[in-house]
Design a protein around this motif. Structure first.
Motif, mmCIF file in Angstrom:
data_model
loop_
_atom_site.group_PDB
_atom_site.id
_atom_site.type_symbol
_atom_site.label_atom_id
_atom_site.label_comp_id
_atom_site.label_asym_id
_atom_site.label_seq_id
_atom_site.Cartn_x
_atom_site.Cartn_y
_atom_site.Cartn_z
ATOM 1 N N ARG A 115 77.364 -21.860 -1.736
ATOM 2 C CA ARG A 115 76.753 -20.360 -1.007
ATOM 3 C C ARG A 115 76.712 -19.293 -2.020
ATOM 4 N N ARG A 116 77.736 -19.356 -2.773
ATOM 5 C CA ARG A 116 77.961 -18.116 -3.874
ATOM 6 C C ARG A 116 76.693 -17.931 -4.644
ATOM 7 N N ARG A 117 75.888 -18.757 -4.893
ATOM 8 C CA ARG A 117 74.550 -18.706 -5.403
ATOM 9 C C ARG A 117 73.481 -17.766 -4.775
ATOM 10 N N TYR A 118 73.843 -17.447 -3.682
ATOM 11 C CA TYR A 118 72.910 -16.479 -2.826
ATOM 12 C C TYR A 118 73.808 -15.561 -2.184
ATOM 13 N N THR A 119 73.275 -14.433 -2.153
ATOM 14 C CA THR A 119 73.829 -13.353 -0.953
ATOM 15 C C THR A 119 73.658 -13.375 0.302
ATOM 16 N N GLU A 120 74.592 -12.667 1.160
ATOM 17 C CA GLU A 120 74.547 -13.028 2.623
ATOM 18 C C GLU A 120 73.003 -12.758 3.031
ATOM 19 N N GLN B 145 70.258 -12.921 1.551
ATOM 20 C CA GLN B 145 69.391 -14.325 1.150
ATOM 21 C C GLN B 145 69.447 -15.325 2.426
ATOM 22 N N ILE B 146 70.633 -15.489 2.663
ATOM 23 C CA ILE B 146 71.239 -16.560 3.589
ATOM 24 C C ILE B 146 70.516 -16.404 4.945
ATOM 25 N N ASN B 147 70.783 -15.277 5.190
ATOM 26 C CA ASN B 147 70.178 -14.608 6.684
ATOM 27 C C ASN B 147 68.776 -14.764 6.617
ATOM 28 N N GLU B 148 68.205 -14.309 5.704
ATOM 29 C CA GLU B 148 66.704 -14.299 5.426
ATOM 30 C C GLU B 148 66.220 -15.704 5.618
ATOM 31 N N ALA B 149 66.828 -16.884 4.969
ATOM 32 C CA ALA B 149 66.622 -18.219 5.115
ATOM 33 C C ALA B 149 66.724 -18.639 6.406
ATOM 34 N N LEU C 67 63.305 -22.443 1.477
ATOM 35 C CA LEU C 67 63.010 -21.646 2.750
ATOM 36 C C LEU C 67 62.527 -20.177 2.376
ATOM 37 N N LEU C 68 63.191 -19.737 0.878
ATOM 38 C CA LEU C 68 62.844 -18.211 0.403
ATOM 39 C C LEU C 68 61.562 -18.463 -0.419
ATOM 40 N N GLY C 69 60.782 -19.687 -0.369
ATOM 41 C CA GLY C 69 59.742 -19.797 -1.178
ATOM 42 C C GLY C 69 59.715 -20.117 -2.528
ATOM 43 N N GLY C 70 60.858 -20.629 -3.002
ATOM 44 C CA GLY C 70 61.147 -20.895 -4.235
ATOM 45 C C GLY C 70 60.758 -22.459 -4.566
ATOM 46 N N ALA C 71 60.171 -23.276 -3.464
ATOM 47 C CA ALA C 71 59.961 -24.618 -3.938
ATOM 48 C C ALA C 71 58.452 -24.831 -3.511
ATOM 49 N N GLU C 72 57.899 -25.812 -3.870
ATOM 50 C CA GLU C 72 56.292 -26.220 -3.402
ATOM 51 C C GLU C 72 56.773 -27.251 -2.723
#
Length: 306
Positions: free
Chosen positions: A3-8, A10-14, A82-87
């Motif tokens: 979880r620490r790789r993402y801010t709260e 970013q997690i909430n957005e996902a 979910l954040l659009g970082g994968a194809e």
């Protein structure tokens, strides 16, 4: 931790991603049923905006858990996608993924059942004596928190193994199985005759009984809690006197598929079966329509007698 790789944020957005929109854009087939959508690839999975629940596994959650469960992703990969970082992602068979069933914990129940009685009798038009039969058998209860109606099932030793919770608030569409519920012990009534009537949900079962009350207690009735046949298999296994199954599932495409699939299994096992189809979508639709007609007739008679 992952979880620490993402801010709260970013997690909430996902976790705010609309799953219906995401799946439809990826070409998946979804069927709308009221305010929810059913994912046709896994037809026991229902989705509402960013929430999902898979009845056959008694599990659900938000978009991150969705990607983990159905796509086999790690937490990091799920958020990235979910954040659009994968194809896109290759969907794997969730049935092959390891699954540890959570332990069933009996809900805390209320000392009174005022809301449940009002919901079932006044809102759903189920006869009072039918509701009281199941209340007396402690098969219909009311939770202390939120005052949801609880339709429960017990094993052969009388131990509670399942609880289906449904909101008693008017206009609020909430229903789910308590975590760890065992579908093979779903809500039921076992009689002495050789007949069992099979339903998707408790409200349908209670509505059908209200519509067919003559000597109803002699027969057996069981809910599937969706489309899985576990509860019916259990009833047939421990009640050898039953040799006739009436499939009373919903009058829609999902009901058609369920009846054909379970019917084929019954035929292969040498068990006779027949489908009984409501005139409306389900048996409560039929009951509500008939009760409304009766109320209108009574009103007209009273008006004419003035």
């Amino acid at each position: 931790m992952e979880r620490r790789r993402y801010t709260e944020e970013q997690i909430n957005e996902a976790n705010g991603i609309d799953l219906v929109d995401m799946l439809q854009k990826s070409g998946e087939q979804l069927k709308r049923q009221g305010i929810i959508h059913r994912w046709m690839k896994y037809d026991s999975t229902v989705i509402y905006k960013n929430k999902w629940y898979r009845h056959s596994r008694q599990t659900g959650g938000g978009p991150i858990q969705f990607m983990q469960h159905f796509y086999g992703m790690s937490f990091v990969d799920a958020v990235k996608h979910l954040l659009g970082g994968a194809e896109g992602a290759r969907l794997i068979q969730a049935d092959s993924a390891p699954y540890i069933k959570p332990e069933f914990k009996e809900p805390i129940f209320s000392k009174n059942m005022h809301r449940t009685f009002a919901y079932l009798v006044q809102t759903r038009k189920i006869d009072d004596d039918v509701v009281r039969h199941f209340v007396d058998a402690k098969k219909i209860l009311e939770t202390a928190e939120y005052h949801n109606a609880a339709f429960v099932g017990y094993d052969e030793n009388g131990v509670m193994k399942q609880a289906h919770l449904r909101s008693t608030l008017s206009g609020k569409r909430f229903f789910m199985d308590a975590e760890g519920s065992d579908k093979q012990y779903y809500f039921r009534h076992i009689g002495t005759s050789d007949k069992v009537f099979v339903f998707e949900a408790p409200i349908d079962m209670l509505s059908f009984i209200t519509l067919n009350k003559e000597t109803w207690e002699r027969h057996s009735y069981v809910c599937l809690g969706g489309v899985a046949a576990d509860a019916l298999r259990n009833v047939l296994k421990i009640n050898p006197q039953i040799n006739m199954v009436y499939m009373c599932v919903d009058n829609d495409e999902a009901g058609d598929k369920t009846a054909k699939r379970i019917g084929a299994e019954l035929t292969e096992g040498g068990v006779a079966w027949e489908r009984l189809t409501p005139q409306g979508k389900d048996w409560n639709d039929d009951l509500m329509r008939i009760k409304e007609q009766e109320e209108n007739e009574n009103f007209n008679m009273s008006y004419e007698g003035m």
